[in-house]
Write an enzyme that holds these catalytic residues in place. Sequence first.
Site, mmCIF file in Angstrom:
data_model
loop_
_atom_site.group_PDB
_atom_site.id
_atom_site.type_symbol
_atom_site.label_atom_id
_atom_site.label_comp_id
_atom_site.label_asym_id
_atom_site.label_seq_id
_atom_site.Cartn_x
_atom_site.Cartn_y
_atom_site.Cartn_z
ATOM 1 N N ARG A 107 0.841 -1.196 0.000
ATOM 2 C CA ARG A 107 0.000 0.000 0.000
ATOM 3 C C ARG A 107 0.878 1.249 0.000
ATOM 4 N NH1 ARG A 107 0.471 2.607 4.700
ATOM 5 N NH2 ARG A 107 0.768 1.416 6.614
ATOM 6 N N GLU A 127 2.930 -7.468 4.419
ATOM 7 C CA GLU A 127 3.223 -8.835 4.830
ATOM 8 C C GLU A 127 4.533 -8.881 5.607
ATOM 9 O OE1 GLU A 127 1.885 -11.437 1.607
ATOM 10 O OE2 GLU A 127 3.631 -12.646 2.113
ATOM 11 N N ASP A 211 11.093 7.006 10.896
ATOM 12 C CA ASP A 211 9.764 7.005 10.262
ATOM 13 C C ASP A 211 9.582 8.322 9.495
ATOM 14 O OD1 ASP A 211 7.099 6.561 9.624
ATOM 15 O OD2 ASP A 211 6.630 5.636 11.525
HETATM 16 CA CA CA Z 1 5.325 6.581 8.314
#
Ligand code: CA
Length: 309
Positions: A107, A127, A211
């Site tokens: 995605r 996954e 992140d």
């Molecule tokens: Ca992120």
Amino acid sequence: MNEKPVIEPVAGPLDLGEGPHWDEKSQSLYLVDISAKQILNFNPHTKVLKRAQLDKKVGFVVPVKGKSDEFVTGLGTDLAIIKWNGENSAIEEVDLRWKTNEEQRNRINDGKCDPSGRLYAGTMCEEKVDNFWLQEKCNFYSIDKSGLKTKLSKVSLSNGLAWSLDSKKFYYIDSCIYNVRAFDYDITTGNIANGQVIFDLKENNLPGLPDGMTIDKDGNLWVAVYNGARVIKVDPRSGKLLFTVELPALQTTSVAFGGKNYDELYVTSANVPVPPEEEETKNKYTHNGYLFKVTGLGVKGLPPVDFAL
Ligand code: CA
């Protein structure tokens, strides 16, 4: 100079809060809850959080330049223009305009515009094997008037993006390799080349994965560290860790400057289930999944860039 920051949980908890983007027009923050399949708007003046439901996981939300109710967003494996008035719980229109050939287990994840308004977004694979994401199954794309282009392949978990103040460097995070890279960037063509690692979390003995990220007016990067309960400030020129903001949420996901003077740092976090052996650690944090406003950092960010369609 860094002052002692003031950390305020302002909304939540969300399942997987992500993609904060300050909106200058409405003086409010757009963000997404990926696993709840929602886009959200938080108004720091009224403290009201509005949510609108979509039918697929939503990776990011960025306003379309010059429009108050149109956004580009990652929906499942595709990129869409959606219409939302920022108020209703329903999205008025979804136009799946750019389709990738990503596998269905992938995605669209984080996305952002370069200083000219060209959009970049990458994918991740949902996954896992042995509790870690499958490697090198994903891609990184750009969208401008000429359409959708693949810019990088063999990506594992496409995440934070930022551009240097002179637009000559593109900073990029593939979370699974635990670092931040700088690429040479050509803002005319949108080409990215010659990636070099500028900061490695493991070499700096930091826990977690890099992140989302943003850049401040001094050209320093602010990186959310997932499973690290922190945001770190890194100088991409020297590769030095300059400062750490510790947050009461383990899964810190992304950051964006906002507020009238861009001196408020908004930090999103997640409340994603963890394996049983990690639950005790996670539960030590009092505000998993909250959106935070951090002030008193002594720095300012830049106005965000809307999508120039
Ligand atoms: Ca992120």
